[in-house]
Design a protein around this motif. Sequence first.
Motif, PDB file in Angstrom:
ATOM      1  N   PHE A 163       5.438  33.944  -2.397  1.00  0.00           N
ATOM      2  CA  PHE A 163       6.340  32.847  -2.027  1.00  0.00           C
ATOM      3  C   PHE A 163       6.666  32.173  -3.349  1.00  0.00           C
ATOM      4  N   VAL A 179       3.933  31.833  -6.036  1.00  0.00           N
ATOM      5  CA  VAL A 179       2.601  31.989  -5.421  1.00  0.00           C
ATOM      6  C   VAL A 179       2.426  33.404  -4.877  1.00  0.00           C
ATOM      7  N   VAL A 190       0.770  35.571  -2.546  1.00  0.00           N
ATOM      8  CA  VAL A 190       0.072  35.252  -1.294  1.00  0.00           C
ATOM      9  C   VAL A 190      -0.708  36.436  -0.723  1.00  0.00           C
ATOM     10  N   PRO A 230     -10.676  30.959   4.462  1.00  0.00           N
ATOM     11  CA  PRO A 230     -10.351  29.538   4.389  1.00  0.00           C
ATOM     12  C   PRO A 230      -8.845  29.307   4.454  1.00  0.00           C
ATOM     13  N   SER A 231      -8.458  28.082   4.693  1.00  0.00           N
ATOM     14  CA  SER A 231      -7.059  27.707   4.783  1.00  0.00           C
ATOM     15  C   SER A 231      -6.318  28.122   3.511  1.00  0.00           C
ATOM     16  N   GLY A 232      -5.161  28.753   3.687  1.00  0.00           N
ATOM     17  CA  GLY A 232      -4.329  29.105   2.526  1.00  0.00           C
ATOM     18  C   GLY A 232      -4.652  30.457   1.911  1.00  0.00           C
ATOM     19  N   CYS A 233      -5.553  31.238   2.517  1.00  0.00           N
ATOM     20  CA  CYS A 233      -5.938  32.510   1.881  1.00  0.00           C
ATOM     21  C   CYS A 233      -4.960  33.641   2.199  1.00  0.00           C
ATOM     22  N   GLY A 234      -3.995  33.383   3.094  1.00  0.00           N
ATOM     23  CA  GLY A 234      -2.971  34.409   3.359  1.00  0.00           C
ATOM     24  C   GLY A 234      -3.102  35.110   4.704  1.00  0.00           C
ATOM     25  N   LYS A 235      -3.946  34.611   5.586  1.00  0.00           N
ATOM     26  CA  LYS A 235      -4.167  35.274   6.886  1.00  0.00           C
ATOM     27  C   LYS A 235      -2.886  35.295   7.723  1.00  0.00           C
ATOM     28  N   THR A 236      -2.302  34.088   7.890  1.00  0.00           N
ATOM     29  CA  THR A 236      -1.119  33.983   8.749  1.00  0.00           C
ATOM     30  C   THR A 236       0.044  34.775   8.167  1.00  0.00           C
ATOM     31  N   THR A 237       0.233  34.703   6.859  1.00  0.00           N
ATOM     32  CA  THR A 237       1.345  35.433   6.238  1.00  0.00           C
ATOM     33  C   THR A 237       1.179  36.931   6.484  1.00  0.00           C
ATOM     34  N   GLU A 279      -4.631  31.888  15.425  1.00  0.00           N
ATOM     35  CA  GLU A 279      -5.444  30.730  15.832  1.00  0.00           C
ATOM     36  C   GLU A 279      -5.081  30.269  17.244  1.00  0.00           C
TER      37      GLU A 279
HETATM   38  P1  ATP Z   1      -4.008  28.453   7.316  1.00  0.00           P
HETATM   39  O1  ATP Z   1      -5.263  28.793   8.078  1.00  0.00           O
HETATM   40  O2  ATP Z   1      -4.028  27.099   6.710  1.00  0.00           O
HETATM   41  O3  ATP Z   1      -2.743  28.758   8.081  1.00  0.00           O
HETATM   42  P2  ATP Z   1      -3.695  30.974   5.941  1.00  0.00           P
HETATM   43  O4  ATP Z   1      -4.883  31.685   5.396  1.00  0.00           O
HETATM   44  O5  ATP Z   1      -3.137  31.498   7.214  1.00  0.00           O
HETATM   45  O6  ATP Z   1      -3.999  29.430   6.040  1.00  0.00           O
HETATM   46  P3  ATP Z   1      -1.040  31.240   4.902  1.00  0.00           P
HETATM   47  O7  ATP Z   1      -0.475  30.329   5.933  1.00  0.00           O
HETATM   48  O8  ATP Z   1      -0.759  32.692   5.011  1.00  0.00           O
HETATM   49  O9  ATP Z   1      -2.612  31.042   4.793  1.00  0.00           O
HETATM   50  O10 ATP Z   1      -0.568  30.704   3.477  1.00  0.00           O
HETATM   51  C1  ATP Z   1      -0.904  31.360   2.279  1.00  0.00           C
HETATM   52  C2  ATP Z   1      -0.256  30.642   1.108  1.00  0.00           C
HETATM   53  O11 ATP Z   1       1.151  30.787   1.197  1.00  0.00           O
HETATM   54  C3  ATP Z   1      -0.524  29.152   1.069  1.00  0.00           C
HETATM   55  O12 ATP Z   1      -0.651  28.782  -0.278  1.00  0.00           O
HETATM   56  C4  ATP Z   1       0.723  28.553   1.678  1.00  0.00           C
HETATM   57  O13 ATP Z   1       0.946  27.251   1.183  1.00  0.00           O
HETATM   58  C5  ATP Z   1       1.789  29.523   1.213  1.00  0.00           C
HETATM   59  N1  ATP Z   1       2.914  29.613   2.171  1.00  0.00           N
HETATM   60  C6  ATP Z   1       2.829  29.988   3.460  1.00  0.00           C
HETATM   61  N2  ATP Z   1       4.067  30.014   4.035  1.00  0.00           N
HETATM   62  C7  ATP Z   1       4.942  29.650   3.062  1.00  0.00           C
HETATM   63  C8  ATP Z   1       6.375  29.496   3.009  1.00  0.00           C
HETATM   64  N3  ATP Z   1       7.139  29.745   4.080  1.00  0.00           N
HETATM   65  N4  ATP Z   1       6.912  29.096   1.847  1.00  0.00           N
HETATM   66  C9  ATP Z   1       6.154  28.870   0.754  1.00  0.00           C
HETATM   67  N5  ATP Z   1       4.811  29.007   0.716  1.00  0.00           N
HETATM   68  C10 ATP Z   1       4.203  29.389   1.857  1.00  0.00           C
END
Ligand code: ATP
Length: 368
Positions: free
Chosen positions: A13, A16, A18, A37-44, A159
């Motif tokens: 992104f 970043v 990801v 943990p939050s922000g590690c890239g799971k959702t992406t 989640e």
């Molecule tokens: P969470 O449990 O908080 O959702 P996660 O492990 O699922 O965390 P992601 O949501 O995949 O993590 O985010 C991974 C990284 O990508 C984070 O740094 C987030 O800020 C960034 N990110 C996610 N979506 C976008 C976007 N649309 N634009 C820019 N950065 C993004």
Amino acid sequence: MAEIELRNVEKHFGLVHVIKNVNLTVKDKEFVVFLGPSGCGKTTTLRAIAGLEEIDSGDILLDGKPIQNLRAADRDIAFVFQNYALYPHFTVYENLAFPLRAVGTSKDQIDSIVKSVGQSLGILHLLKSRPSSLSGGDMQRVAIGRALVRRPKALLLDEPIGSLDAKLRETMRLELKRLHLENGSTSIYVTHDQVEAMSLADRIVVMHDGMLQQVGTPTEVYLHPANLFVAQFIGSPVMNISATKVSEANGNAQIELDSARFDLPLDLLGMLEQKKAAADLSLGVRPEGVLVSHNDQPGYRPVVAHIIQPFGGFDIVDLKVGEKTLRARTTSGFIGKAGDRVWARIDPAQAHFFDTKSGASLDIRLGE
Ligand code: ATP
């Protein structure tokens, strides 16, 4: 049949990074949990599989066929979001029927599928209700039902029970497990809650900073964490980790923790040599691997109980070892009060050794 494979998947992104070179195969009918943990890239990563997010490079395959260039709607993969996203002006029946109507399913078929999915989710009595009158748990049941009516090849859940209260989460966890046993669709589930991951997963994928840290069954990641990150992320209370030095003394391997020394089997020295272990070693031991005695026994060292946390079925006790604290799990009431002197040893079968610099486990297994 639905096998999902990720090959060398990369995603940025902006600046970043990801998803970093992720490779993974989710087997047909498997329930895999992405944990981290939050922000590690799971959702992406999950959204990339669903087609809701484009990847920069690599391949995503469904049953061996690349799907990364297909639209989300053409991937035959259903997605359940944390926020239920139900249509508020529709009844539960209409919410469940909507995805089927959209693809021209006949009225009779819709009725039969909606009722069968409603039955398996225990929401038949709610079919005429509107979402605003439902509890959080029931709304999420409807959202899951809506993902299931199309009988997708794979089910992705982000989640899905994260916003429910603790007691309802426990109930829903069991329901999700039962549902998966019944319909067996290949599932990927995202959470940062390790209890959820341990209880639901066939295999857990531990993620950190866009990279896979370990992929294994709940027992594997708990008993044999691949590195310091996994060791400390899985398990509650967390594993005791301490820098240590190992030497030989009186026919044993002796490990130093601050000013205290604990004995472990002499084999440890040979194993460390064989693994070409660096000088910077860390010892890891879970609280249940710290054995506590009221008496001085061979191999035990005197320690002082510092803080006792009663959890009902067991106690978690902080033991002072020099300046350091070693956290132990004892039977309930085993140590009477803070300040009591007891004896402790480290169970060799539960001792983990890590290279402090790289964090990698040396995979030394004593007493197995
Ligand atoms: P969470 O449990 O908080 O959702 P996660 O492990 O699922 O965390 P992601 O949501 O995949 O993590 O985010 C991974 C990284 O990508 C984070 O740094 C987030 O800020 C960034 N990110 C996610 N979506 C976008 C976007 N649309 N634009 C820019 N950065 C993004």
